[in-house]
Design a protein around this motif. Structure first.
Motif, mmCIF file in Angstrom:
data_model
loop_
_atom_site.group_PDB
_atom_site.id
_atom_site.type_symbol
_atom_site.label_atom_id
_atom_site.label_comp_id
_atom_site.label_asym_id
_atom_site.label_seq_id
_atom_site.Cartn_x
_atom_site.Cartn_y
_atom_site.Cartn_z
ATOM 1 N N TYR A 155 67.801 42.249 61.988
ATOM 2 C CA TYR A 155 66.601 42.413 61.456
ATOM 3 C C TYR A 155 66.149 41.410 60.161
ATOM 4 O O TYR A 155 67.196 40.700 59.810
ATOM 5 N N ASN A 156 64.889 41.465 60.042
ATOM 6 C CA ASN A 156 64.318 40.467 59.169
ATOM 7 C C ASN A 156 64.081 41.100 57.913
ATOM 8 O O ASN A 156 63.546 42.203 57.899
ATOM 9 N N PRO A 157 64.763 41.143 56.709
ATOM 10 C CA PRO A 157 64.821 41.949 55.574
ATOM 11 C C PRO A 157 63.655 41.808 54.807
ATOM 12 O O PRO A 157 63.260 42.548 53.928
ATOM 13 N N THR A 158 62.621 41.023 55.162
ATOM 14 C CA THR A 158 61.305 40.837 54.472
ATOM 15 C C THR A 158 60.207 41.572 55.171
ATOM 16 O O THR A 158 59.074 41.725 54.868
ATOM 17 N N ASP A 159 60.431 41.981 56.453
ATOM 18 C CA ASP A 159 59.720 42.921 57.100
ATOM 19 C C ASP A 159 59.357 44.149 56.455
ATOM 20 O O ASP A 159 60.043 44.684 55.502
ATOM 21 N N ARG A 160 58.214 44.700 56.421
ATOM 22 C CA ARG A 160 57.722 45.738 55.560
ATOM 23 C C ARG A 160 58.516 47.037 55.928
ATOM 24 O O ARG A 160 59.122 47.758 55.176
ATOM 25 N N THR A 161 58.831 47.331 57.143
ATOM 26 C CA THR A 161 59.704 48.266 57.601
ATOM 27 C C THR A 161 61.245 48.399 57.021
ATOM 28 O O THR A 161 61.777 49.110 56.755
ATOM 29 N N ALA A 162 61.696 47.229 56.875
ATOM 30 C CA ALA A 162 62.876 46.987 56.243
ATOM 31 C C ALA A 162 62.947 47.151 54.831
ATOM 32 O O ALA A 162 63.968 47.681 54.208
ATOM 33 N N ILE A 163 61.919 46.547 54.366
ATOM 34 C CA ILE A 163 61.850 47.030 52.723
ATOM 35 C C ILE A 163 61.856 48.519 52.634
ATOM 36 O O ILE A 163 62.561 48.993 51.250
ATOM 37 N N GLU A 164 61.479 49.229 53.467
ATOM 38 C CA GLU A 164 61.188 50.740 53.227
ATOM 39 C C GLU A 164 62.316 51.333 53.638
ATOM 40 O O GLU A 164 62.277 52.853 53.565
ATOM 41 N N MET A 165 63.281 50.750 54.077
ATOM 42 C CA MET A 165 64.691 51.552 54.600
ATOM 43 C C MET A 165 65.340 52.238 53.403
ATOM 44 O O MET A 165 65.430 52.128 52.281
ATOM 45 N N ASP A 166 65.387 53.753 53.848
ATOM 46 C CA ASP A 166 66.034 54.646 52.635
ATOM 47 C C ASP A 166 67.595 54.429 52.416
ATOM 48 O O ASP A 166 68.202 53.920 53.186
ATOM 49 N N GLY A 167 67.685 54.872 51.482
ATOM 50 C CA GLY A 167 69.261 54.670 50.760
ATOM 51 C C GLY A 167 70.257 55.324 51.894
ATOM 52 O O GLY A 167 71.472 54.754 52.101
ATOM 53 N N ALA A 168 69.816 56.379 52.290
ATOM 54 C CA ALA A 168 70.967 56.896 53.578
ATOM 55 C C ALA A 168 71.028 56.166 54.602
ATOM 56 O O ALA A 168 72.445 56.200 55.095
ATOM 57 N N LEU A 169 70.176 55.433 55.077
ATOM 58 C CA LEU A 169 70.489 54.562 56.093
ATOM 59 C C LEU A 169 71.242 53.310 55.654
ATOM 60 O O LEU A 169 72.320 52.716 56.101
ATOM 61 N N ILE A 170 70.923 52.721 54.445
ATOM 62 C CA ILE A 170 71.531 51.494 54.084
ATOM 63 C C ILE A 170 72.850 51.628 53.577
ATOM 64 O O ILE A 170 73.851 50.915 54.141
ATOM 65 N N ARG A 171 73.413 53.071 53.294
ATOM 66 C CA ARG A 171 74.835 53.328 52.852
ATOM 67 C C ARG A 171 75.685 53.209 54.506
ATOM 68 O O ARG A 171 76.788 53.342 54.386
ATOM 69 N N ARG A 172 75.018 53.292 55.593
ATOM 70 C CA ARG A 172 75.745 53.106 56.926
ATOM 71 C C ARG A 172 75.805 51.881 57.593
ATOM 72 O O ARG A 172 76.023 51.801 58.672
ATOM 73 N N LEU A 173 75.153 50.823 56.951
ATOM 74 C CA LEU A 173 75.103 49.680 57.138
ATOM 75 C C LEU A 173 76.081 48.669 56.681
ATOM 76 O O LEU A 173 76.464 48.959 55.370
ATOM 77 N N ARG A 174 76.700 47.863 57.398
ATOM 78 C CA ARG A 174 77.454 46.553 56.778
ATOM 79 C C ARG A 174 76.619 45.396 56.914
ATOM 80 O O ARG A 174 76.627 44.986 58.232
ATOM 81 N N ILE A 175 76.071 44.965 55.940
ATOM 82 C CA ILE A 175 75.107 43.957 56.219
ATOM 83 C C ILE A 175 75.758 42.423 55.998
ATOM 84 O O ILE A 175 76.234 42.392 55.109
ATOM 85 N N VAL A 176 75.686 41.485 57.183
ATOM 86 C CA VAL A 176 76.060 40.295 57.010
ATOM 87 C C VAL A 176 74.837 39.251 57.126
ATOM 88 O O VAL A 176 73.999 39.345 57.924
ATOM 89 N N ARG A 177 74.706 38.641 55.856
ATOM 90 C CA ARG A 177 73.500 37.850 55.669
ATOM 91 C C ARG A 177 73.544 36.645 56.379
ATOM 92 O O ARG A 177 74.567 36.019 56.447
#
Length: 277
Positions: A155-177
């Motif tokens: 995903y593109n972290p600057t997309d509006r939908t990415a910026i609006e991701m809630d904390g519950a989902l982010i906790r379930r991600l392992r983000i590789v930059r």
């Protein structure tokens, strides 16, 4: 196994390692601006992790992608009746359950383009707790998430939908930059252009990184992949400017991108199709 160069291999390996360590509980999410090689690295990493290309299934989310397409939904059958049809996830999950000795991967491109809370549904919890079944909405049957199924996403972290991701989902991600990379740029171009041209292109990324600091990773308007189709210095680099890069920096009725002045100053091919270093 093909080697793609030191920097590119390091990026691929970081995804494989994340899959091995965390793929049984989390979504392995690759975040970067367009052109940072996310899709390329994700595909290679998924195949290496699974050990078999046929064990990797690739899909792309979009704004109208639904729970019914991903988990399960109702369809009109041949008898004009209504039947429950498994979506992409349940179909691939069942294959993994039936074949527990091999690694299966579901690769999701443009992950944040969909309404994630709606599309993922129960998976928000049960990807993490795979010893517990969830009850599907339509078939009302208990479903276990296969322990040998890993979800990889880009995903593109600057997309509006990415910026609006809630904390519950982010906790379930392992983000590789994935950052725009001058080293990967050089490996990608190989001997298609002279070394002095590669150095000039690398300078665009290094100077923007120096000038804009922490904003560079998230706001750079393109990654090194924008130069993937360059075959020769002239006129390819001029046409690339006129047909793509210029439109990423300047749009009608919109303020120029904040990196515009720096990039224009460092891109000498923009003025003439005959320019050569």
């Amino acid at each position: 196994m093909k080697n793609y160069g030191t920097a590119t291999e390091a990026a691929i390996s970081s995804v494989v390692t994340a899959c091995e360590r965390y793929g049984a509980r989390s979504i392995i999410a690759m975040a970067g601006v367009p052109g940072t090689g996310k899709s390329f690295a994700a595909s290679i990493a998924a195949q290496r992790f699974s050990g078999e290309p046929l064990l990797v299934r690739e899909i792309q989310f979009h704004q109208s992608f639904s729970y019914e397409e991903f988990i399960e939904g109702l369809r009109i059958d041949n008898t004009s009746g209504v039947s429950v049809v498994p979506g992409v996830f349940l179909d691939w999950n069942q294959r993994a359950l039936d074949d527990p000795d091999r690694r299966y991967v579901l690769l999701i491109e443009e992950f944040t383009r969909a309404n994630l809370s709606s599309v993922l549904g129960e998976l928000m919890t049960y990807l993490e707790h795979r010893d517990r079944p969830f009850i599907s909405v339509y078939s009302r049957r208990p479903i276990y998430v296969a322990k040998n199924l890993t979800i990889v996403a880009t995903y593109n972290p600057t997309d509006r939908t990415a910026i609006e991701m809630d904390g519950a989902l982010i906790r379930r991600l392992r983000i590789v930059r994935f950052r725009p990379s001058g080293e990967q740029l050089s490996e990608m171009l190989g001997n298609k252009v002279p070394d002095n041209v590669k150095l000039k292109l690398q300078e665009i990324f290094s100077k923007c990184a120096q000038r804009f600091g922490e904003d560079y990773e998230h706001l750079m308007p393109f990654g090194h992949g924008v130069f993937a189709e360059v075959q020769a210095e002239a006129p390819d680099l001029h046409l690339l400017w006129k047909e793509r890069i210029e439109h990423l920096l300047r749009r009608p009725l919109v303020e120029p991108h904040p990196f515009t002045d720096v990039i224009e100053e460092l891109y000498p091919w923009r003025a003439s199709p005959d320019f050569k270093m």
